[in-house]
Design a protein around this motif. Sequence first.
Motif, PDB file in Angstrom:
ATOM      1  N   ARG A 144       0.813  -1.213   0.000  1.00 43.86           N
ATOM      2  CA  ARG A 144       0.000   0.000   0.000  1.00 43.86           C
ATOM      3  C   ARG A 144       0.845   1.260   0.000  1.00 43.86           C
ATOM      4  O   ARG A 144       0.496   2.270  -0.622  1.00 43.86           O
ATOM      5  CB  ARG A 144      -0.912  -0.023   1.235  1.00 43.86           C
ATOM      6  CG  ARG A 144      -1.887   1.129   1.326  1.00 43.86           C
ATOM      7  CD  ARG A 144      -2.367   1.323   2.740  1.00 43.86           C
ATOM      8  NE  ARG A 144      -1.291   1.785   3.623  1.00 43.86           N
ATOM      9  CZ  ARG A 144      -1.451   2.007   4.939  1.00 43.86           C
ATOM     10  NH1 ARG A 144      -2.623   1.747   5.505  1.00 43.86           N
ATOM     11  NH2 ARG A 144      -0.440   2.430   5.675  1.00 43.86           N
ATOM     12  N   ASP A 145       1.993   1.216   0.700  1.00 41.90           N
ATOM     13  CA  ASP A 145       2.837   2.400   0.834  1.00 41.90           C
ATOM     14  C   ASP A 145       3.936   2.475  -0.222  1.00 41.90           C
ATOM     15  O   ASP A 145       4.934   3.168  -0.042  1.00 41.90           O
ATOM     16  CB  ASP A 145       3.453   2.448   2.236  1.00 41.90           C
ATOM     17  CG  ASP A 145       2.409   2.745   3.296  1.00 41.90           C
ATOM     18  OD1 ASP A 145       1.273   3.089   2.932  1.00 41.90           O
ATOM     19  OD2 ASP A 145       2.729   2.619   4.493  1.00 41.90           O
ATOM     20  N   TRP A 239       0.864   3.255  11.643  1.00 40.83           N
ATOM     21  CA  TRP A 239       1.226   2.918  10.264  1.00 40.83           C
ATOM     22  C   TRP A 239       0.001   2.497   9.480  1.00 40.83           C
ATOM     23  O   TRP A 239      -0.202   2.909   8.331  1.00 40.83           O
ATOM     24  CB  TRP A 239       2.286   1.822  10.294  1.00 40.83           C
ATOM     25  CG  TRP A 239       2.800   1.388   8.953  1.00 40.83           C
ATOM     26  CD1 TRP A 239       2.751   2.104   7.779  1.00 40.83           C
ATOM     27  CD2 TRP A 239       3.424   0.142   8.638  1.00 40.83           C
ATOM     28  NE1 TRP A 239       3.313   1.376   6.750  1.00 40.83           N
ATOM     29  CE2 TRP A 239       3.745   0.168   7.248  1.00 40.83           C
ATOM     30  CE3 TRP A 239       3.770  -0.982   9.388  1.00 40.83           C
ATOM     31  CZ2 TRP A 239       4.375  -0.894   6.612  1.00 40.83           C
ATOM     32  CZ3 TRP A 239       4.410  -2.035   8.750  1.00 40.83           C
ATOM     33  CH2 TRP A 239       4.699  -1.993   7.370  1.00 40.83           C
ATOM     34  N   GLY A 242      -2.297   5.482   8.775  1.00 40.65           N
ATOM     35  CA  GLY A 242      -1.699   6.552   7.994  1.00 40.65           C
ATOM     36  C   GLY A 242      -1.323   7.765   8.810  1.00 40.65           C
ATOM     37  O   GLY A 242      -0.897   8.786   8.253  1.00 40.65           O
ATOM     38  N   ALA A 246       5.931   4.941   7.762  1.00 40.18           N
ATOM     39  CA  ALA A 246       6.281   3.552   7.475  1.00 40.18           C
ATOM     40  C   ALA A 246       7.608   3.226   8.148  1.00 40.18           C
ATOM     41  O   ALA A 246       8.432   4.111   8.395  1.00 40.18           O
ATOM     42  CB  ALA A 246       6.382   3.339   5.967  1.00 40.18           C
TER      43      ALA A 246
END
Length: 257
Positions: A144-145, A239, A242, A246
């Motif tokens: 996702r990141d 994390w 959000g 990260a």
Amino acid sequence: MTMPARRTRPRTGRRSFDLRSTALFFVLLALLLCVLGFAVRTLAGTAERRPAWVAVLCLAGLAAVLAWGRRRHRLFGARTARRAAAALEEGVHTALEEWEAPAAAAPSVGDRRVADSAGYACADDYDALDADEFERAVAGLCERDGCTGVEVVGGAGDLGADVLAVAPDGRRVVIQCKRYGDGHRVGSQDLQRFGGTCYTVHEADVAVLVTTSDFTAPAVEYAEQCGIVCVGRPALRAWHDGTGPAPWLLVDAVGGC
């Protein structure tokens, strides 16, 4: 003046002979034999005088035994038939439910999500996951990141690495996942085992240990010395939401769980 030591006989596990109990046993045995002998003699005399009655009684006893056996067999057969019918009915209901279920429904267990065809999916409740699912959920956060080459490699012989990924800036990220409860904190031994392989074996640029629990003080101290990023429950939740960075962005603040 010394007193001579008194010898005591060693105790053995055998019971001592009891004459009274033995005599009583043989008396009762003799009475039982007498009663049995009298009964046999009476039956023999009756059979000699009236053999027809004896034959009738024997036939009646045999018929009773056969009737009892047949009744027991019928009850057993009926019970077996009822169980088979119930199992068949349950199987039909299950098959109908599977047939009527929508084919496109995503597999889920409670509020946890599993990986789909596109890759790894995040999870909403990490406490509801088992160890393997937790590793896949962490891999989903990496994807996702912006990480690439995300791979779940945890299992027997993983040498401490559960998730491998390449961060957006090109650094190699090696993650070990510890699915622990609140009362089981990650100790320094866990960190030492991971620290012995994350750099030398897996060639990590960023080494991360993620847990659903917390870390002991010696574990945090060791992580700071070896450059391992600790991600405990609060940092994992941040994390996920959000609201926190990260793990590969915490390298300059190692140990800030």
